[in-house]
Structure formats: structure tokens, C-alpha cells
Design an enzyme around this catalytic site. Structure first.
Site, PDB file in Angstrom:
ATOM      1  N   ASN A 211      37.667  36.235  19.946  1.00 22.67           N
ATOM      2  CA  ASN A 211      38.956  36.882  19.764  1.00 22.67           C
ATOM      3  C   ASN A 211      38.903  38.266  20.406  1.00 22.67           C
ATOM      4  OD1 ASN A 211      40.795  38.894  18.283  1.00 22.67           O
ATOM      5  ND2 ASN A 211      41.626  36.937  17.629  1.00 22.67           N
TER       6      ASN A 211
ATOM      7  N   SER B 265      43.698  33.563  20.308  1.00 17.86           N
ATOM      8  CA  SER B 265      44.697  34.609  20.149  1.00 17.86           C
ATOM      9  C   SER B 265      45.326  34.401  18.775  1.00 17.86           C
ATOM     10  CB  SER B 265      45.741  34.488  21.260  1.00 17.86           C
ATOM     11  OG  SER B 265      46.532  35.652  21.290  1.00 17.86           O
ATOM     12  N   GLU B 266      45.316  35.447  17.942  1.00 23.03           N
ATOM     13  CA  GLU B 266      45.603  35.225  16.523  1.00 23.03           C
ATOM     14  C   GLU B 266      47.064  34.888  16.223  1.00 23.03           C
ATOM     15  OE1 GLU B 266      44.409  38.096  17.732  1.00 23.03           O
ATOM     16  OE2 GLU B 266      45.368  39.842  16.808  1.00 23.03           O
ATOM     17  N   ASN B 267      47.937  34.983  17.223  1.00 23.08           N
ATOM     18  CA  ASN B 267      49.303  34.506  16.991  1.00 23.08           C
ATOM     19  C   ASN B 267      49.367  32.979  17.002  1.00 23.08           C
ATOM     20  OD1 ASN B 267      48.692  34.922  19.787  1.00 23.08           O
ATOM     21  ND2 ASN B 267      50.818  34.495  20.295  1.00 23.08           N
TER      22      ASN B 267
ATOM     23  N   SER C 215      45.539  30.079  11.914  1.00 26.82           N
ATOM     24  CA  SER C 215      44.866  31.010  12.812  1.00 26.82           C
ATOM     25  C   SER C 215      43.918  31.922  12.034  1.00 26.82           C
ATOM     26  CB  SER C 215      45.908  31.847  13.558  1.00 26.82           C
ATOM     27  OG  SER C 215      45.272  32.701  14.458  1.00 26.82           O
TER      28      SER C 215
END
Lengths: 218, 232
Positions: free
Chosen positions: A22, A45-47, A87
Site C-alpha cells: 500500500n 489502493s485503500e479505496n 479493503s
């Protein structure tokens, strides 16, 4: 002294084959450009995306395909999309092998501050608090000193904290340092042309120097 | 089972002053833009809005802030919005900033019928102030409560009149967990299809969670950071 690209290149050397990584906003985003093609690395990608690819070609931007920095990106073959709860589920359950993020301050016991300057700036923590609370391997990309010339590697953070006892490694324009479990910044490498004395002068927290400190190879 | 309403105005007809709303989206991506415009038109105020971001100055929740319709904002990142920052720093707007994963999981808990969750995010920070800390296997966790929202408003790519939803790419983000979490859930979709057209194996939000659905027209889908590369 390293520029932002140099910091990103040096951090890229910490990434290992098979890692899920990340990357935070800013310098960490640049790290993606220096991961060798021979390595099998998946960017999270944390979205809600695994398999983040490069920016799209001009004219091929898709408003539904963005990264956590809200930039238009592409999805590589083998990508997977998921919701925000999942996520952070994969982050909390330590499936993500390495987290690289920026910081305003780091303390010698591994505390990090990067989300708020009281009375001046409130952006919010985004996913940073979740990432630092759960990741086992956190590298911070940051400037060693602020614009006023004051050290950002401190005995204790002065800004509101993002997380405690979590930072393992720091790469700055001057040096690579480990944060030791018992406390203290252990100097591992010097940036090209930078002396140990210069790093000492720029580090307010406890700096540990053990023998000869090699110049970093990028 | 027919949950179709005529449009955004009808969908939000009974949203009243002082209510708590969840709004899906990550930045401008996957944002229920039609319902937000309808809320601006309706002029309801003293809203508590739960959403990852607060929009930009002239789009998304930024429009509600501009009209001073929001009493309290619960979000994780608000860096894109100058109105927000000034209303916050002046004390005009009540704000609860919470970690993004906590935000998502508090939605999830509501949708799964669980009163609270435990997360390590925020331990040792000001987020932990006043919250119960429990130690499991040697590590501290914060107890965070499930959200209690009057309405959840989400945006999907496709939906059918039974309320089944499919999202597209990273426009999914908070939408599925928020869809599950509202007492009443409104879904706006780009394409409303007949039952049977969506493959049951591919449905992200089952219709049971959705109470009202409509097809929005002419989505703006604004891009916040247009980043591209040149063809070599």
C-alpha cells in the site's frame, strides 16, 4: 542529498517479490515507478483496488477508476475491486505486506504524526490510522527537517498522533534509519555526499550510530 | 417488488431537518450526485452527514456545506474542501474525523446487525478519547459503535426495480456497506434494468437492503485529479 525521486528509488529497494504493497499519497506514490519489472508486486489502493496500474494514456481517463489519492489510474490484468470495509479488512488482518507513507513527525519510539496541525490544518487521517495500527512493516518517506530547518525526527511527536510504536524504517533526503523496538533511530545509510555529522545535526531524537555508516546505493 | 421512484426529488421527499444521512462515494467517485442536488434544492438543514469526504467547494457535499445545510460532518479526509476547512476552524461546523477503515466498518456493523466493532485504529491518539479500550491477545482495540443513520444514499452502476445493485470499478468504495446500513436506503443508478438482466452471481448489494431506486440522467462524474501519461 536525495530529491523526492531519490527517496522513492531507495524505498523501492525495500520491496520484495510477491509483496502486496500500500502506497500513501506524495513521495510514496512515486515508489511505484521504481519497482523492477522482474518483480511480482501487487499495489493495493485503500479505496478498494488490488492491482493498481500506471496513469492512463491521455484521453483514456475513467472517472470510475481512481486511487486513494483520487488520481485517475488504470487497473492491471488480474486486478480485483472491493468495497471499503473489505479493503480495510485485508489491511487489519495483515494481508498487505508493506505500507509506505509520509509523515510530518516521527518519534524515536516509532510514533507517527501526519494528519493534523491544530488551529492550522485539518485534512483528516484518511486510512492512515488504520494502516499504521495494523501493518507490521511500515516505512516512512519524509523530509528530515521541516521548512524552518527543524528536525522532524524527534524524541516525542509534538503534533496529534496518527499511531504509536509503529514505524519500522525511515527514508529521508539525508539517510535511511531503523526505529529500534527499544527506542532510538539507528543510522543505517547516508545519502550520497552527506556526512554523519550532518545527519546528527538534523536529528533531534536519539540517534544510534554503530561503526562505519555506508553511503546508500540507489 | 417494485422500488422504483420517479427521481431524486421523490426519493428524498421525506428527508427532514436534523436527520442523519450516509452518502456513498470516495471523493467524487461513486457519489450520489443527483440526490445531493435534490437535497440542495429542498433546502433541508441541520443534517448530520456521514461520508468519507466532504466534497469540493462546488460539487458533492461541498454544495450542502455552501448552503450551510450541514450541522455535523463525520468523515475521514476533508483536505479538498476550503469551505469545509474554514467552517471547521471557525467552529461553525461540528466535525468528527474518524479513520477510514473505522468509518467503513461502522457502516458494515450496522448492515450486519452488530452493535459495535473493535479496531486497533486510533489507539494512543485523540480518536481514542472517551472510548472503551479492550485488550485481545496482548493488543489494544477501540470499541467503535455501529452507525445509526436515517437514510443511506448510494450510487450504483446498474440496478433493477427489485433494488439489486451492481457497482463499477472503484466507484464501489463505501456504497455497498452504506447501502446495508441505512434505515431507508436510496439508490441512484446510471442504468435501471429489468429483473433478470443482472446475473444473480454478480450482484453486489441484494435488493433487500434497498428501499427506493431511480435512474439518474447525465451523470457529471467529475474527476478530481486528472493524471495521465503520454503515449511513447
Amino acid at each position: 542529498m536525495l530529491d523526492k525521486t531519490g527517496i522513492a528509488k531507495r524505498i523501492a529497494k525495500e520491496i520484495k517479490d510477491g509483496y502486496y504493497v500500500n502506497l500513501g499519497i506524495g513521495i510514496p506514490t512515486l515508489v511505484a515507478n521504481y519497482i523492477p519489472d522482474t518483480m511480482d508486486v501487487v499495489l493495493q489502493s485503500e479505496n478498494g483496488l488490488l492491482g493498481m496500474g500506471p496513469f492512463p494514456y491521455e484521453g483514456e481517463e475513467d472517472p470510475d477508476v481512481i486511487n486513494a489519492g483520487k488520481q485517475t489510474i488504470t487497473m492491471l490484468p488480474g486486478s480485483a475491486v472491493f468495497d471499503s470495509a473489505m479493503s480495510f479488512g485485508m489491511i487489519r488482518s495483515k494481508k498487505v505486506n508493506l505500507t509506505i507513507l509520509g509523515a510530518m513527525e516521527v518519534s524515536e519510539n516509532g510514533d507517527i504524526a501526519n494528519w493534523k496541525i491544530p488551529g492550522k490544518m485539518v485534512k483528516g487521517m484518511g486510512g492512515a490510522m488504520d494502516l499504521v495500527a495494523s501493518a507490521e512493516n511500515i516505512i516512512v518517506a519524509m523530509q528530515h527537517v521541516n521548512k524552518a530547518g527543524e528536525s522532524k525526527l524527534l524524541p516525542q511527536c509534538t503534533l496529534p498522533l496518527t499511531g504509536i510504536h509503529c514505524v519500522k524504517k525511515i527514508v529521508t533526503e539525508l539517510a535511511v534509519l531503523d526505529v529500534l523496538p527499544e527506542g532510538g533511530f539507528k543510522l543505517l545509510e547516508r545519502a550520497p555526499g552527506i556526512s554523519v555529522e550532518e545527519i546528527k545535526a538534523a536529528t533531534a531524537g536519539k540517534l544510534i550510530i554503530d561503526g562505519e555508516v555506508p553511503e546508500m546505493v540507489i | 417488488m417494485n422500488k422504483v421512484v420517479s427521481g431524486a426529488d421523490e426519493a428524498i421527499r421525506d428527508i427532514k431537518d436534523g436527520m442523519t444521512l450516509m452518502l456513498g462515494g470516495f471523493g467524487m467517485c461513486g457519489l450520489p450526485e443527483k440526490c445531493i442536488l435534490a437535497l440542495v434544492k429542498k433546502g433541508v438543514k441541520d443534517l448530520t452527514c456521514i461520508s468519507n469526504n466532504a466534497g469540493v467547494d462546488d460539487f458533492g457535499i461541498g454544495l450542502l456545506l455552501h448552503q450551510r445545510q450541514v450541522k455535523k460532518m463525520i468523515a475521514s479526509y476533508v483536505g479538498e474542501n476550503a469551505i469545509f476547512e474554514s467552517q471547521l476552524l471557525s467552529g461553525e461546523l461540528e466535525v468528527e474525523l474518524i479513520p477510514q477503515g473505522t468509518l467503513a466498518t461502522r457502516c458494515m456493523a450496522a448492515g450486519y446487525g452488530m452493535p459495535a466493532i473493535f479496531t486497533p485504529a486510533g489507539i494512543g491518539t485523540e480518536v481514542a478519547i472517551g472510548k472503551e479500550v479492550r485488550n485481545f491477545n496482548g493488543k489494544d482495540y477501540l470499541m467503535e459503535m455501529a452507525f445509526d443513520a436515517d437514510f443511506a444514499i448510494v450510487k450504483a452502476w446498474k440496478g433493477d426495480r427489485m433494488g439489486n445493485l451492481v457497482y463499477r470499478s472503484t466507484a464501489r468504495n463505501f456504497n455497498p456497506v452504506m447501502a446495508m446500513a441505512g434505515k431507508i436506503t436510496i439508490a441512484e443508478v446510471e442504468e435501471l434494468v429489468e429483473p433478470g438482466e443482472l446475473d444473480p452471481d454478480h450482484i453486489h448489494t441484494p435488493g433487500i437492503y434497498v428501499h427506493r431506486i431511480f435512474q439518474g440522467e447525465n451523470y457529471e462524474k467529475r474527476i478530481e485529479q486528472r493524471t495521465v501519461r503520454k503515449k511513447e
